[in-house]
Design a protein around this motif. Structure first.
Motif, PDB file in Angstrom:
ATOM      1  N   ARG A   1       0.949  -1.223  -0.011  1.00  0.00           N
ATOM      2  CA  ARG A   1      -0.116  -0.074   0.121  1.00  0.00           C
ATOM      3  C   ARG A   1       0.806   1.226  -0.061  1.00  0.00           C
ATOM      4  O   ARG A   1       0.678   2.177  -0.730  1.00  0.00           O
ATOM      5  N   ASN A   2       1.935   1.234   0.963  1.00  0.00           N
ATOM      6  CA  ASN A   2       2.793   2.512   0.756  1.00  0.00           C
ATOM      7  C   ASN A   2       3.498   2.647  -0.433  1.00  0.00           C
ATOM      8  O   ASN A   2       3.467   3.877  -0.755  1.00  0.00           O
TER       9      ASN A   2
ATOM     10  N   PHE B   1       2.023   5.988  -1.592  1.00  0.00           N
ATOM     11  CA  PHE B   1       2.871   6.967  -1.109  1.00  0.00           C
ATOM     12  C   PHE B   1       4.167   6.664  -1.435  1.00  0.00           C
ATOM     13  O   PHE B   1       5.209   7.013  -0.829  1.00  0.00           O
TER      14      PHE B   1
ATOM     15  N   ALA C   1      10.676   6.931   3.339  1.00  0.00           N
ATOM     16  CA  ALA C   1      10.427   5.950   4.095  1.00  0.00           C
ATOM     17  C   ALA C   1      11.581   5.764   5.223  1.00  0.00           C
ATOM     18  O   ALA C   1      11.480   5.922   6.353  1.00  0.00           O
TER      19      ALA C   1
ATOM     20  N   TRP D   1       9.091   5.059  -0.273  1.00  0.00           N
ATOM     21  CA  TRP D   1       8.505   3.834  -0.012  1.00  0.00           C
ATOM     22  C   TRP D   1       8.579   2.992  -1.327  1.00  0.00           C
ATOM     23  O   TRP D   1       8.492   1.712  -1.290  1.00  0.00           O
TER      24      TRP D   1
ATOM     25  N   HIS E   1       1.777  10.261   8.115  1.00  0.00           N
ATOM     26  CA  HIS E   1       3.043  10.196   7.772  1.00  0.00           C
ATOM     27  C   HIS E   1       3.893  10.860   8.872  1.00  0.00           C
ATOM     28  O   HIS E   1       4.932  11.764   8.577  1.00  0.00           O
TER      29      HIS E   1
ATOM     30  N   ALA F   1       2.909   4.614   7.020  1.00  0.00           N
ATOM     31  CA  ALA F   1       3.597   5.377   6.087  1.00  0.00           C
ATOM     32  C   ALA F   1       4.414   6.579   6.225  1.00  0.00           C
ATOM     33  O   ALA F   1       4.453   7.500   5.628  1.00  0.00           O
TER      34      ALA F   1
END
Length: 436
Positions: free
Chosen positions: A22-23, A27, A32, A46, A226, A252
């Protein structure tokens, strides 16, 4: 009081690999991991982090790492530590980060008990500590070494990290299949109590448990979307795994890894984290730095924190009402904070910190009270590995008698109050966590 129903529903279906996907998709252009606070610090987005995890996961399969195997990691706080850990999770193996303070005897005990088939080492320092026990590990098939210049010339078990990473070409479909194959109740990591002097006791954490832990912390101490954080304690600590690794994956967030303890203060000042977990020794050092900053202020500005020092923790609770705030109506807690306390917190990079946590041992007397007096209430996390880290959190309060108590916050219960402890035969007993 919160119940399991309040927090368990969002956990359904989530796993660490699915959150990582998902990240990367939603995103992917957000940071990250950043290693180090300086201008030469490298950052992985990410999308880049997941690509690195995929590459190393393919290489691990070439080494024969498979579902149910154990993999030990001895590395400092660096991106490759995360990558190796998450790559093992994707292939269904159980990673375990070892503590740098373990003696040779403790290393041998942990390595034997885990029955690890793969060991990942950073460089010469880790190799020097681990080489005396390698020949005693009958299950060990490969030693992956990040710094290949430190590799011994006469041991075929050694292979370079770069070689493993590039062992196979990209296979997006295969990696997505690995991601989909991981279930919430599958084992995620194996944790040993650092510094244990007796026989090793390994605790198996599942995806459901660590994700639930992140949800409970959000309910207790919310952080922005975030969030920025700094990772300093070793990843072998269950609290740092749950709060410093898995929680940022769910958010994230942006994690700055601090490999060297003497770089912590520059890292905090550069990052200005929203969340920070430190050991009691770290918080004691930060309190000393704040006291030094306080000593440099003019006398009329240093008086204000002293007036509120014993009651400041109450002022940070939602409902104080105990009269422990300045009587001058012009000197409200907000103005006092803006005038004196916030500049002090800025000096150590913690002016934006919403979630300040300590664990591993009680904070030294006077430290939490002083930190709260400058607007930095530190929540002491009490718990054990079997409870996935936090059981309760609280802020120390000093009353008029000087006796120390704790303003304790409830932590919503998880799907089970018990966690599975790895037995002496880890290949059979530690694979499936129990959920009554």
């Amino acid at each position: 009081m919160a119940t399991a129903e309040h927090v368990s529903e969002p956990v359904e279906g989530l796993t660490i690999p699915r959150l990582l996907r998902r990240n990367a998709r939603r995103f992917g252009d957000r940071p990250a991991l950043t290693t180090g606070p300086g201008p030469e610090a490298g950052t992985l987005l990410w999308s880049q982090l997941r690509a690195e995890v995929a590459a190393l996961a393919r290489g691990f399969t070439v080494l024969g790492l498979q579902r149910g195997d154990r993999m030990l990691i001895a590395m400092s706080e660096r991106a490759e530590h995360w990558i190796a850990d998450l790559a093992a999770v994707h292939v269904g193996a159980l990673p375990c980060s070892t503590d740098d303070t373990l003696s040779t005897a403790q290393i041998r005990a942990v390595a034997r008990h885990s029955a690890a088939t793969v060991l990942v080492l950073e460089g010469e320092q880790q190799l020097r500590r681990w080489r005396p026990v390698l020949d005693d590990l009958s299950h060990l098939r490969a030693v992956v070494l990040l710094d290949w210049s430190a590799a011994p010339a006469d041991d075929p078990r050694f292979v370079g990290y770069t070689a493993v990473r590039g062992a196979l070409p990209p296979d997006d479909a295969g990696f997505e299949a690995l991601t989909d194959a991981v279930a919430p109740d599958q084992p995620l990591a194996l944790v040993y109590a650092p510094g244990a002097t007796g026989g090793p006791e390994g605790v198996v954490l599942s995806h459901r448990e660590v994700i639930h832990e992140s949800l409970t912390q959000d309910r207790r101490l919310p952080v922005p979307d975030h969030p920025r954080s700094v990772a300093c304690p070793p990843t072998g600590h269950v609290a740092e795994r749950a709060l410093g690794m898995y929680l940022p994956i769910r958010h994230a967030g942006h994690v700055t890894l601090c490999p060297e303890p003497d770089q912590l203060l520059p890292a905090l000042r550069a990052v200005r984290p929203h969340a920070f977990f430190g050991t009691p020794g770290v918080w004691e050092g930060l309190a000393a730095a704040l006291r030094a900053e306080l000593a440099e202020l003019p006398e009329e500005r240093t008086a204000a924190p002293g007036q509120t020092r014993t009651t400041a923790p109450a002022a940070h609770r939602p409902h104080s009402g105990d009269g422990g705030v300045p009587t001058d109506p012009a000197e409200t807690p907000e103005r006092l904070d803006a005038r004196v306390a916030r500049p002090l917190r800025e000096a150590v990079g913690l002016d934006d910190c919403r979630r300040a946590l300590s664990g591993g041992a009680p904070l030294p007397a006077g430290v939490p009270e002083f930190l709260a007096s400058v607007g930095l209430p530190v929540h002491e996390v009490r718990g054990v590995g079997e409870a996935t880290g936090a059981a309760v959190t609280g802020v120390a309060v000093t009353g008029t008698s000087g006796a120390r108590t704790a303003a304790t916050g409830e932590t919503p219960p998880g799907p089970s109050p018990r966690r599975h402890v790895a037995a002496d035969e880890p290949h059979t007993a530690a694979i499936e966590p129990t959920h009554p």
